[in-house]
Design a protein around this motif. Structure first.
Motif, PDB file in Angstrom:
ATOM      1  N   SER A  99      63.760 -46.014 -46.717  1.00 40.95           N
ATOM      2  CA  SER A  99      64.120 -44.944 -47.647  1.00 40.95           C
ATOM      3  C   SER A  99      65.592 -44.556 -47.500  1.00 40.95           C
ATOM      4  N   VAL A 100      66.068 -44.439 -46.270  1.00 39.27           N
ATOM      5  CA  VAL A 100      67.467 -44.085 -46.024  1.00 39.27           C
ATOM      6  C   VAL A 100      68.393 -45.177 -46.549  1.00 39.27           C
ATOM      7  N   GLU A 102      67.854 -47.237 -48.977  1.00 37.80           N
ATOM      8  CA  GLU A 102      67.853 -47.168 -50.443  1.00 37.80           C
ATOM      9  C   GLU A 102      68.663 -45.976 -50.944  1.00 37.80           C
ATOM     10  N   GLN A 103      68.458 -44.796 -50.349  1.00 36.76           N
ATOM     11  CA  GLN A 103      69.142 -43.587 -50.813  1.00 36.76           C
ATOM     12  C   GLN A 103      70.640 -43.623 -50.572  1.00 36.76           C
ATOM     13  N   THR A 104      71.061 -44.220 -49.465  1.00 37.58           N
ATOM     14  CA  THR A 104      72.482 -44.203 -49.110  1.00 37.58           C
ATOM     15  C   THR A 104      73.215 -45.471 -49.530  1.00 37.58           C
ATOM     16  N   HIS A 105      72.474 -46.447 -50.052  1.00 35.81           N
ATOM     17  CA  HIS A 105      73.057 -47.743 -50.415  1.00 35.81           C
ATOM     18  C   HIS A 105      73.768 -48.366 -49.208  1.00 35.81           C
TER      19      HIS A 105
END
Length: 154
Positions: A99-100, A102-105
């Protein structure tokens, strides 16, 4: 992903991996739990650290609480000029890691732990499992052992 506070050598290592390029870090810390006592004891025997293997069942009394350990790591990273945020992971570390990312690219994931030979042999260590889950390169590093455990100074 880390399981204990970064040593000064660890901080220098991860902050200089890409030369002069300034990095930013999202640190997920999940300390090894009681469920891993047998695996840690086997790892200690494999490393020839027989005294450590005998003490694996003992509760550590002088190490920093996990929240303070994470704060120590974040402060050390920030002292180099890097951006650093983090959180303690109680459950499902690889789901949170994905998740991190994906969220932070994120460009890459660094898994920095002590060697865990049994888990690594069976590809059940964090880095091996993360490679199938996060979709970015996963760099597995072994932490530098401090001369003394990090202790709470208060």
């Amino acid at each position: 992903m880390i399981e204990k506070p970064l040593t000064p050598a660890d901080v220098e290592f991860v902050t200089t991996l890409h030369g002069e390029e300034q990095g930013s870090f999202v640190v997920l810390m999940q300390p090894r739990g009681k469920q891993d006592v047998l695996l840690r004891a086997i790892d200690d025997v494999a490393l020839g650290e027989f005294d450590e293997a005998v003490r694996e069942g003992d509760e550590p009394t002088e190490e920093l609480p996990v929240e303070r350990a994470l704060s120590h790591t974040l402060a050390a990273l920030r002292a180099t000029g890097a951006e650093a945020v983090g959180q303690v992971v109680e459950e499902h570390p690889l789901d949170l890691l994905a998740s991190v990312v994906e969220q932070t690219h994120a460009d890459e994931v660094i898994v920095l732990t002590a060697p865990h030979f049994v888990e690594e042999f069976f590809h059940r260590d964090w880095a091996s499992r993360a490679r199938h889950k996060v979709g970015v390169p996963v760099l597995k590093l072994f932490s530098h052992a401090p001369d003394e455990p990090v202790r709470d100074g208060s």
